[in-house]
Scaffold this motif. Structure first.
Motif, PDB file in Angstrom:
ATOM      1  N   ALA A  51       0.981  -1.250   0.053  1.00 34.45           N
ATOM      2  CA  ALA A  51       0.109   0.009   0.086  1.00 34.45           C
ATOM      3  C   ALA A  51       0.743   1.160  -0.183  1.00 34.45           C
ATOM      4  N   ASP A  52       2.067   1.301   0.660  1.00 32.80           N
ATOM      5  CA  ASP A  52       2.886   2.416   0.703  1.00 32.80           C
ATOM      6  C   ASP A  52       3.537   2.763  -0.823  1.00 32.80           C
ATOM      7  N   GLU A  53       3.399   1.779  -1.696  1.00 33.63           N
ATOM      8  CA  GLU A  53       3.853   2.000  -3.091  1.00 33.63           C
ATOM      9  C   GLU A  53       3.208   2.729  -3.718  1.00 33.63           C
ATOM     10  N   THR A  54       1.950   3.382  -3.247  1.00 36.38           N
ATOM     11  CA  THR A  54       1.320   4.342  -3.866  1.00 36.38           C
ATOM     12  C   THR A  54       1.308   5.648  -3.615  1.00 36.38           C
ATOM     13  N   LYS A  55       2.589   5.746  -2.520  1.00 41.55           N
ATOM     14  CA  LYS A  55       3.024   7.193  -2.222  1.00 41.55           C
ATOM     15  C   LYS A  55       4.343   7.464  -2.939  1.00 41.55           C
ATOM     16  N   ALA A 154       8.925  -7.437 -10.949  1.00 46.25           N
ATOM     17  CA  ALA A 154       8.902  -6.256  -9.759  1.00 46.25           C
ATOM     18  C   ALA A 154       8.798  -5.032 -10.310  1.00 46.25           C
ATOM     19  N   MET A 155       9.396  -4.610 -11.313  1.00 49.65           N
ATOM     20  CA  MET A 155       9.201  -3.135 -11.947  1.00 49.65           C
ATOM     21  C   MET A 155       7.840  -3.011 -12.341  1.00 49.65           C
ATOM     22  N   LEU A 156       7.606  -4.168 -13.233  1.00 48.24           N
ATOM     23  CA  LEU A 156       6.367  -3.836 -14.007  1.00 48.24           C
ATOM     24  C   LEU A 156       5.063  -3.726 -12.990  1.00 48.24           C
ATOM     25  N   ASN A 157       5.103  -4.640 -11.736  1.00 43.85           N
ATOM     26  CA  ASN A 157       4.151  -4.723 -10.921  1.00 43.85           C
ATOM     27  C   ASN A 157       4.229  -3.153 -10.320  1.00 43.85           C
ATOM     28  N   LEU A 158       5.222  -2.947  -9.788  1.00 47.59           N
ATOM     29  CA  LEU A 158       5.380  -1.395  -9.166  1.00 47.59           C
ATOM     30  C   LEU A 158       4.746  -0.335 -10.021  1.00 47.59           C
ATOM     31  N   LEU A 159       5.182  -0.582 -11.402  1.00 40.44           N
ATOM     32  CA  LEU A 159       4.670   0.767 -12.243  1.00 40.44           C
ATOM     33  C   LEU A 159       3.181   0.566 -12.334  1.00 40.44           C
ATOM     34  N   GLN A 160       2.659  -0.451 -12.627  1.00 40.06           N
ATOM     35  CA  GLN A 160       1.211  -0.620 -12.821  1.00 40.06           C
ATOM     36  C   GLN A 160       0.416  -0.300 -11.683  1.00 40.06           C
ATOM     37  N   ARG A 161       0.836  -0.633 -10.530  1.00 40.96           N
ATOM     38  CA  ARG A 161       0.009  -0.270  -9.075  1.00 40.96           C
ATOM     39  C   ARG A 161       0.272   1.199  -8.825  1.00 40.96           C
ATOM     40  N   TYR A 162       1.467   1.912  -9.296  1.00 44.41           N
ATOM     41  CA  TYR A 162       1.330   3.311  -9.109  1.00 44.41           C
ATOM     42  C   TYR A 162       0.569   3.846 -10.238  1.00 44.41           C
ATOM     43  N   GLN A 164      -2.211   3.144 -11.367  1.00 47.41           N
ATOM     44  CA  GLN A 164      -3.617   3.216 -11.020  1.00 47.41           C
ATOM     45  C   GLN A 164      -3.905   3.886  -9.909  1.00 47.41           C
ATOM     46  N   ASP A 165      -3.083   3.796  -8.697  1.00 44.66           N
ATOM     47  CA  ASP A 165      -3.467   4.178  -7.473  1.00 44.66           C
ATOM     48  C   ASP A 165      -2.535   5.249  -6.825  1.00 44.66           C
ATOM     49  N   GLY A 166      -1.634   5.615  -7.687  1.00 43.93           N
ATOM     50  CA  GLY A 166      -0.677   6.791  -7.278  1.00 43.93           C
ATOM     51  C   GLY A 166      -1.056   8.086  -6.781  1.00 43.93           C
ATOM     52  N   ASP A 167      -0.255   8.624  -6.050  1.00 37.57           N
ATOM     53  CA  ASP A 167      -0.746   9.844  -5.188  1.00 37.57           C
ATOM     54  C   ASP A 167      -0.432  11.000  -5.916  1.00 37.57           C
ATOM     55  N   THR A 168       0.507  10.928  -7.090  1.00 37.75           N
ATOM     56  CA  THR A 168       1.072  12.299  -7.577  1.00 37.75           C
ATOM     57  C   THR A 168       0.889  12.348  -8.863  1.00 37.75           C
ATOM     58  N   PRO A 169       0.017  13.048  -9.818  1.00 32.61           N
ATOM     59  CA  PRO A 169      -0.286  12.891 -11.084  1.00 32.61           C
ATOM     60  C   PRO A 169       1.076  12.868 -12.133  1.00 32.61           C
ATOM     61  N   ILE A 171       4.180  11.632 -11.495  1.00 31.56           N
ATOM     62  CA  ILE A 171       4.806  10.639 -11.448  1.00 31.56           C
ATOM     63  C   ILE A 171       3.956   9.149 -11.783  1.00 31.56           C
ATOM     64  N   LYS A 172       2.384   9.398 -11.660  1.00 31.50           N
ATOM     65  CA  LYS A 172       1.503   8.463 -12.248  1.00 31.50           C
ATOM     66  C   LYS A 172       1.546   8.522 -13.713  1.00 31.50           C
ATOM     67  N   ALA A 173       1.867   9.554 -14.354  1.00 31.71           N
ATOM     68  CA  ALA A 173       1.864   9.639 -16.002  1.00 31.71           C
ATOM     69  C   ALA A 173       3.041   8.999 -16.218  1.00 31.71           C
ATOM     70  N   PHE A 174       4.421   9.169 -15.342  1.00 32.17           N
ATOM     71  CA  PHE A 174       5.732   8.304 -15.781  1.00 32.17           C
ATOM     72  C   PHE A 174       5.370   6.874 -15.682  1.00 32.17           C
ATOM     73  N   ALA A 175       4.730   6.435 -14.687  1.00 34.01           N
ATOM     74  CA  ALA A 175       4.580   5.137 -14.500  1.00 34.01           C
ATOM     75  C   ALA A 175       3.788   4.408 -15.394  1.00 34.01           C
ATOM     76  N   ALA A 176       2.748   5.069 -15.825  1.00 33.78           N
ATOM     77  CA  ALA A 176       1.882   4.665 -16.996  1.00 33.78           C
ATOM     78  C   ALA A 176       2.675   4.480 -18.362  1.00 33.78           C
ATOM     79  N   ALA A 177       3.386   5.531 -18.562  1.00 37.42           N
ATOM     80  CA  ALA A 177       4.090   5.618 -20.064  1.00 37.42           C
ATOM     81  C   ALA A 177       5.345   4.660 -19.941  1.00 37.42           C
ATOM     82  N   THR A 178       5.657   4.222 -18.836  1.00 38.58           N
ATOM     83  CA  THR A 178       6.966   3.338 -18.756  1.00 38.58           C
ATOM     84  C   THR A 178       6.482   1.823 -18.723  1.00 38.58           C
ATOM     85  N   ALA A 179       5.419   1.469 -17.940  1.00 34.30           N
ATOM     86  CA  ALA A 179       4.895   0.088 -17.981  1.00 34.30           C
ATOM     87  C   ALA A 179       4.806  -0.549 -19.135  1.00 34.30           C
ATOM     88  N   PRO A 180       4.582  -0.274 -20.244  1.00 36.25           N
ATOM     89  CA  PRO A 180       4.474  -0.898 -21.665  1.00 36.25           C
ATOM     90  C   PRO A 180       5.823  -1.437 -21.893  1.00 36.25           C
TER      91      PRO A 180
END
Length: 198
Positions: A51-55, A154-162, A164-169, A171-180
């Motif tokens: 759950a902390d990984e969404t911070k 591990a990296m894919l799981n982290l990116l996908q979780r953030y 979806q549920d991350g707290d900072t727009p 950084i969320k955009a970075f995670a979404a763009a990097t996951a593929p």
């Protein structure tokens, strides 16, 4: 036969009810030695949870750590491997994860968050890198492929979780763009790993 089953069922039911009984026991305060012997009631408070990984700060630290591992293990593979496919993959990983690190830094800057990324690997990933560096020449390529599957998953799981549920727009955009891209790396790593299955 049916009667035996009914008797056994009744016995289990009776035991279950007895086990559910209230076993409240009053006890005085724990002595200092008992307190020392009892683990902390909430050890997870000191260890980041999923759950902390969404911070943003927890996500960024973990992402940077995994990213550094990818770069360092790629450098090791470029120097140690004798397999053309492994060397090619390692070269691509060093370049791609260099860009991922730059993207993470840019996302943090865009977000305005005050996050300072680590400059060295966490103990766990440093131990993994040390284990890889100690692998025999015969085992190195397989161990490298195994490590790449684990790290990219591990990296894919982290990116996908953030994403979806991350707290900072930003950084969320970075995670979404990097996951593929990380998914593509994972697919390639899994193909490499299959090539080394005995």
């Amino acid at each position: 036969m049916t009667r035996h089953l009914l008797i056994i069922g009744a016995a289990f039911a009776a035991l279950s009810l007895a086990a559910c009984g209230d076993k409240t026991e009053t006890k005085g305060a724990a002595t200092p030695s008992e307190q020392a012997a009892t683990p902390d009631a909430n050890p997870a408070a000191t260890v980041p949870t999923v759950a902390d990984e969404t911070k943003a700060d927890v996500f960024a630290m973990k992402a940077a750590d995994l990213n550094m591992f990818e770069i360092e293990s790629a450098k090791l593979a470029a120097a140690r491997s004798t397999n053309a496919q492994v060397k090619t993959f390692a070269g691509k990983m060093a370049t791609a994860h260099g860009k991922t690190g730059e993207g993470l830094q840019a996302a943090i800057a865009a977000s305005g968050a005050a996050i300072i990324l680590p400059m060295t690997l966490s103990k766990d990933l440093q131990d993994d890198l040390d284990d890889l560096s100690k692998a025999s020449n015969e085992d190195f390529d397989k161990k490298y492929a195994d490590s790449q599957v684990d790290a990219h998953q591990a990296m894919l799981n982290l990116l996908q979780r953030y994403a979806q549920d991350g707290d900072t727009p930003a950084i969320k955009a970075f995670a979404a763009a990097t996951a593929p891209t990380v998914q593509e790396h994972l697919n390639t790593a899994e193909g490499l790993k299959k090539g080394f299955v005995n």
